[in-house]
Design a protein around this motif. Structure first.
Motif, PDB file in Angstrom:
ATOM      1  N   ALA A  98       6.099 -10.506  -6.346  1.00 22.03           N
ATOM      2  CA  ALA A  98       4.962  -9.567  -5.786  1.00 22.03           C
ATOM      3  C   ALA A  98       4.818  -8.564  -6.454  1.00 22.03           C
ATOM      4  N   ILE A  99       6.170  -7.728  -6.137  1.00 19.31           N
ATOM      5  CA  ILE A  99       6.168  -6.237  -6.748  1.00 19.31           C
ATOM      6  C   ILE A  99       7.013  -6.333  -7.985  1.00 19.31           C
ATOM      7  N   ALA A 156       6.580   5.830 -12.205  1.00 19.23           N
ATOM      8  CA  ALA A 156       6.225   7.265 -11.815  1.00 19.23           C
ATOM      9  C   ALA A 156       4.763   7.299 -12.811  1.00 19.23           C
ATOM     10  N   ILE A 157       3.997   8.060 -12.440  1.00 22.42           N
ATOM     11  CA  ILE A 157       2.645   8.136 -12.746  1.00 22.42           C
ATOM     12  C   ILE A 157       2.363   9.537 -13.535  1.00 22.42           C
ATOM     13  N   LEU A 168     -18.163   9.896 -16.689  1.00 23.01           N
ATOM     14  CA  LEU A 168     -17.926   9.312 -15.334  1.00 23.01           C
ATOM     15  C   LEU A 168     -16.386   9.012 -15.387  1.00 23.01           C
ATOM     16  N   SER A 169     -15.704   9.288 -14.180  1.00 18.27           N
ATOM     17  CA  SER A 169     -14.354   8.716 -14.197  1.00 18.27           C
ATOM     18  C   SER A 169     -14.045   8.388 -12.606  1.00 18.27           C
ATOM     19  N   ARG A 170     -14.190   7.107 -12.348  1.00 19.31           N
ATOM     20  CA  ARG A 170     -13.664   6.843 -10.812  1.00 19.31           C
ATOM     21  C   ARG A 170     -12.291   6.423 -10.757  1.00 19.31           C
ATOM     22  N   PRO A 171     -11.795   6.837  -9.575  1.00 20.14           N
ATOM     23  CA  PRO A 171     -10.437   6.430  -9.316  1.00 20.14           C
ATOM     24  C   PRO A 171     -10.378   4.895  -9.127  1.00 20.14           C
ATOM     25  N   ARG A 172      -9.016   4.080  -9.851  1.00 17.47           N
ATOM     26  CA  ARG A 172      -8.957   2.916  -9.380  1.00 17.47           C
ATOM     27  C   ARG A 172      -8.805   2.517  -7.890  1.00 17.47           C
ATOM     28  N   ILE A 173      -9.197   1.442  -7.686  1.00 20.57           N
ATOM     29  CA  ILE A 173      -9.128   0.908  -6.154  1.00 20.57           C
ATOM     30  C   ILE A 173      -7.778   0.471  -5.994  1.00 20.57           C
ATOM     31  N   GLN A 174      -7.039   1.046  -4.884  1.00 19.96           N
ATOM     32  CA  GLN A 174      -5.747   0.638  -4.685  1.00 19.96           C
ATOM     33  C   GLN A 174      -5.520  -0.502  -3.569  1.00 19.96           C
ATOM     34  N   ARG A 233       0.874  -1.203  -0.093  1.00 20.77           N
ATOM     35  CA  ARG A 233       0.040  -0.119   0.045  1.00 20.77           C
ATOM     36  C   ARG A 233       0.909   1.210  -0.052  1.00 20.77           C
ATOM     37  N   CYS A 234       1.952   1.212   0.754  1.00 17.73           N
ATOM     38  CA  CYS A 234       2.881   2.428   0.995  1.00 17.73           C
ATOM     39  C   CYS A 234       3.417   2.723  -0.537  1.00 17.73           C
ATOM     40  N   VAL A 235       4.253   1.809  -0.979  1.00 14.17           N
ATOM     41  CA  VAL A 235       4.850   2.137  -2.230  1.00 14.17           C
ATOM     42  C   VAL A 235       3.968   2.189  -3.563  1.00 14.17           C
ATOM     43  N   VAL A 236       2.627   1.753  -3.587  1.00  8.90           N
ATOM     44  CA  VAL A 236       1.624   1.957  -4.550  1.00  8.90           C
ATOM     45  C   VAL A 236       1.384   3.392  -4.472  1.00  8.90           C
ATOM     46  N   ARG A 237       1.252   3.874  -3.213  1.00  7.71           N
ATOM     47  CA  ARG A 237       0.806   5.432  -3.023  1.00  7.71           C
ATOM     48  C   ARG A 237       2.083   6.391  -3.300  1.00  7.71           C
ATOM     49  N   ASP A 238       3.094   5.854  -3.196  1.00  4.19           N
ATOM     50  CA  ASP A 238       4.370   6.638  -3.213  1.00  4.19           C
ATOM     51  C   ASP A 238       5.486   5.632  -3.475  1.00  4.19           C
ATOM     52  N   ALA A 239       5.944   5.397  -4.579  1.00  4.90           N
ATOM     53  CA  ALA A 239       6.963   4.503  -5.045  1.00  4.90           C
ATOM     54  C   ALA A 239       8.310   5.244  -4.533  1.00  4.90           C
ATOM     55  N   ARG A 240       8.529   6.463  -4.169  1.00  2.00           N
ATOM     56  CA  ARG A 240       9.698   7.085  -3.711  1.00  2.00           C
ATOM     57  C   ARG A 240       9.650   7.173  -2.275  1.00  2.00           C
ATOM     58  N   ALA A 241       8.882   6.231  -1.463  1.00  2.89           N
ATOM     59  CA  ALA A 241       8.732   6.257  -0.267  1.00  2.89           C
ATOM     60  C   ALA A 241      10.147   5.871   0.511  1.00  2.89           C
TER      61      ALA A 241
END
Length: 147
Positions: free
Chosen positions: A46-47, A52-53, A140-146, A10-18
């Motif tokens: 697994a990863i 960068a997005i 309509l554009s919904r954010p993807r579920i992380q 969850r942490c690296v999906v949110r911020d790959a530079r954590a």
């Protein structure tokens, strides 16, 4: 995979530079333990990577299309991925049921840019032909579920 691994992901999906300290804090680990767990997740597959997005709007890519691709032969999903991954205008791709082999979501600056990008898709080995629809307005554009 346990709850600690899920917290790390969850942490690296949110911020790959954590940092390892940030990852460890979120997962309840020391920075060195977080590094070891993250390295294990990468080694196990697994990863698969870090990225960068880029916001396509920052590139002024406002022309949007959905493109069905039809392939010669029976390429595997991995072969399709390899053929498409270096075309930056392809922002999403998936295999689908039905007549088409895959569906692409593409973004481009304008129609000429989109046409060139579709020509590059057509030039890849497995692709025989394409059928495209251009988005006129997004309803309509919904954010993807992380995770």
């Amino acid at each position: 995979m346990d709850t600690i691994d899920e917290a790390i992901i969850r942490c690296v999906v949110r911020d790959a530079r954590a940092t390892y300290a940030e990852i460890g804090k979120e997962a309840g680990l020391s920075p060195s333990a977080a590094k070891r767990r993250l390295d294990r997740l990468v080694k196990s597959g697994a990863i698969r990577g870090f990225t960068a997005i880029v916001d396509p709007q920052s590139l002024a890519w406002h022309t949007e299309a959905y493109v069905e691709i039809y392939c010669t032969g029976n390429p595997t999903p991995a072969e399709l991925l390899k053929a498409l991954e270096d075309i930056p205008e392809v922002v999403d791709a998936c295999t689908v049921s039905g007549a088409a082999d895959a569906m692409l979501h593409m973004l481009a600056a304008d129609i000429p840019h989109l046409e060139l990008a579709i020509q590059r898709v057509r030039a890849t080995g497995p692709v025989d032909r394409t059928e495209s629809v251009i988005v006129l307005s997004r309803l309509l554009s919904r954010p993807r579920i992380q995770v």
